[in-house]
Write an enzyme that holds these catalytic residues in place. Structure first.
Site, short mmCIF file in Angstrom:
data_model
loop_
_atom_site.label_atom_id
_atom_site.label_comp_id
_atom_site.label_asym_id
_atom_site.label_seq_id
_atom_site.Cartn_x
_atom_site.Cartn_y
_atom_site.Cartn_z
N HIS A 140 -8.44 -1.73 -11.96
CA HIS A 140 -9.74 -1.51 -11.32
C HIS A 140 -10.76 -0.88 -12.28
CE1 HIS A 140 -8.34 -2.65 -7.40
NE2 HIS A 140 -7.49 -1.66 -7.31
N ASP A 177 -1.33 -7.81 -8.01
CA ASP A 177 -1.57 -6.61 -7.19
C ASP A 177 -2.38 -7.06 -5.97
OD1 ASP A 177 -1.91 -3.30 -7.63
OD2 ASP A 177 -3.46 -4.24 -6.39
N HIS A 179 -4.78 -5.82 -4.49
CA HIS A 179 -6.22 -5.56 -4.57
C HIS A 179 -6.84 -6.38 -5.71
CE1 HIS A 179 -4.30 -1.89 -2.80
NE2 HIS A 179 -5.17 -2.23 -1.86
N ASP A 265 1.93 -3.83 -4.17
CA ASP A 265 1.33 -3.44 -2.89
C ASP A 265 1.05 -4.63 -1.97
OD1 ASP A 265 -0.55 -4.14 -4.77
OD2 ASP A 265 -1.68 -2.28 -4.66
ZN ZN Z 1 -3.43 -2.38 -5.62
#
Ligand code: ZN
Length: 366
Positions: A140, A177, A179, A265
């Site tokens: 991120h 991931d 996200h 996740d």
């Molecule tokens: Zn994540």
């Protein structure tokens, strides 16, 4: 040759700040729990491999921290100076949900160093493939704005260090991931030599990035691929996305190395998502990626740890990925699997996910 596993106890000492889940402790928020990115998911992953004996099949090692030169290829000196200064003074917060404690800068540089060490070992042919248990995570992090628990862009730092040593040219990053890999995307949005692919739960985090229409810009147009998937996608949908979108994109791009932003996740019981992926899903994604690496880039494959917040489940998901990567017969039966089988989407929902994927494939001409 064996599979490399790069880790360092000190990465588990990165401080998650005074949080209760995603909330800073204040007012009516009772202290406890800590930030979701706590060390236990990672430490228990290591412990499980030690208990089963898979640990002995891996070439386990640490690596030097990323150097200032490495960091400056991605991050402006103003950000690095602020980070180092706050770290020296006991810690702080420079972005969104990225608290760190005293020495946080050195730990983050070590986390990036593990990614670099794993990538270098793979590219130099010292290991068959490699995994970096990086913490804090990186995908991120923007060049000058840390967010989502990520303080330095580990994978980009590793790739640019490898390019500086002429170890690779065209690199594909597959981010599974749950996200969106907004940091990696932003860093490489204009770069035609880096294919960034992100599979993620749509509109999770960040809320407003990760759209399929965001395909890169300038010379990099076409080398960014977002695959936003609906909540509850499950095993069948993930495999379909891989087979219909990820693998054809890799074939088109022809990388000379593949790096996976390996978050866990998307797992069945993860507290920060709802995607219902199980150990069989992570096994299959690892197998498909290894096959693509064998077909396209002499098996040059490196995985770098990102998110994954179920302390109980992440160790099993990680164990299964390491079984496949290393070709070991030592397994750790996933105790969540029976529950996983009972929670898979209906055929009707699978058809809906299939249609979502088919629409993306049609636009891409796959
Ligand atoms: Zn994540």
């Amino acid at each position: 040759m064996t599979t490399g596993f790069f880790w360092d106890e000190r990465c588990f000492w990165h401080s998650g700040g005074n949080y209760a889940g995603l909330l800073p402790v204040a007012g009516l928020v009772q202290p406890g729990g800590g930030l979701p990115d706590n060390p236990e998911t990672k430490r228990r992953f290591v412990n499980l491999m030690r208990v089963t004996g898979l640990w002995e099949a891996l070439e386990t090692q640490t690596a030097p921290a990323a150097t200032s030169e490495d960091l400056l290829r991605i991050h402006p000196s103003s950000y690095l100076d602020s980070f180092r200064d706050a770290s020296d003074k006991g810690g702080g917060e420079l972005g969104l949900r990225t608290p760190f404690g005293a020495g946080g800068f050195e730990i983050a540089a070590l986390s990036a160093g593990l990614a670099k060490g794993a990538l270098f070992a793979t590219l130099r042919g010292e290991v068959q493939n490699a995994y970096a248990l990086s913490r804090p995570p990186g995908h991120h992090c923007l060049p000058d704005f840390p967010n989502g628990f990520c303080l330095l862009a580990n994978i980009a730092i590793a790739i640019e260090a490898a390019r500086a040593e002429a170890l690779c040219d065209r690199v594909a990053v597959i981010d599974w991931d749950v996200h969106h890999g907004n940091g990696t995307e932003a860093i490489y949005y204009d770069d035609p030599d880096t294919l960034t692919i992100s599979l993620h739960q749509e509109r999770n985090y960040p809320l407003d990035t990760g759209d399929f229409a965001d395909r890169g810009s300038g010379e990099g147009t076409g080398t960014n691929l977002n695959i936003p998937l609906p909540p509850g996608t499950g095993h069948t949908g993930y495999l379909e996305a891989f087979e219909r979108l990820v693998i054809p994109a890799l074939r088109d791009f022809k990388p000379d190395a593949i790096v996976v932003a390996c978050g866990f996740d998307a797992g069945l019981v993860d507290p920060l998502s709802r995607m219902l992926a199980g150990s069989q899903t992570f096994r299959a994604m690892t197998e498909l990626t290894m096959q693509a690496a064998a077909d396209l880039c002499d098996s040059r494959l490196t995985l770098v740890h990102e998110g994954g917040y179920s302390e109980e489940h992440v160790p099993f998901l990680g164990h299964h990925v390491m079984e496949i990567l290393s070709g070991s017969a030592i397994t750790a039966a996933d105790p969540f699997q029976p529950r996983f089988e009972g929670q898979q989407p209906s055929d009707r929902f699978n058809r809906y996910v299939s249609q979502v994927i088919a629409e993306m494939a049609e636009v891409l001409g796959y």
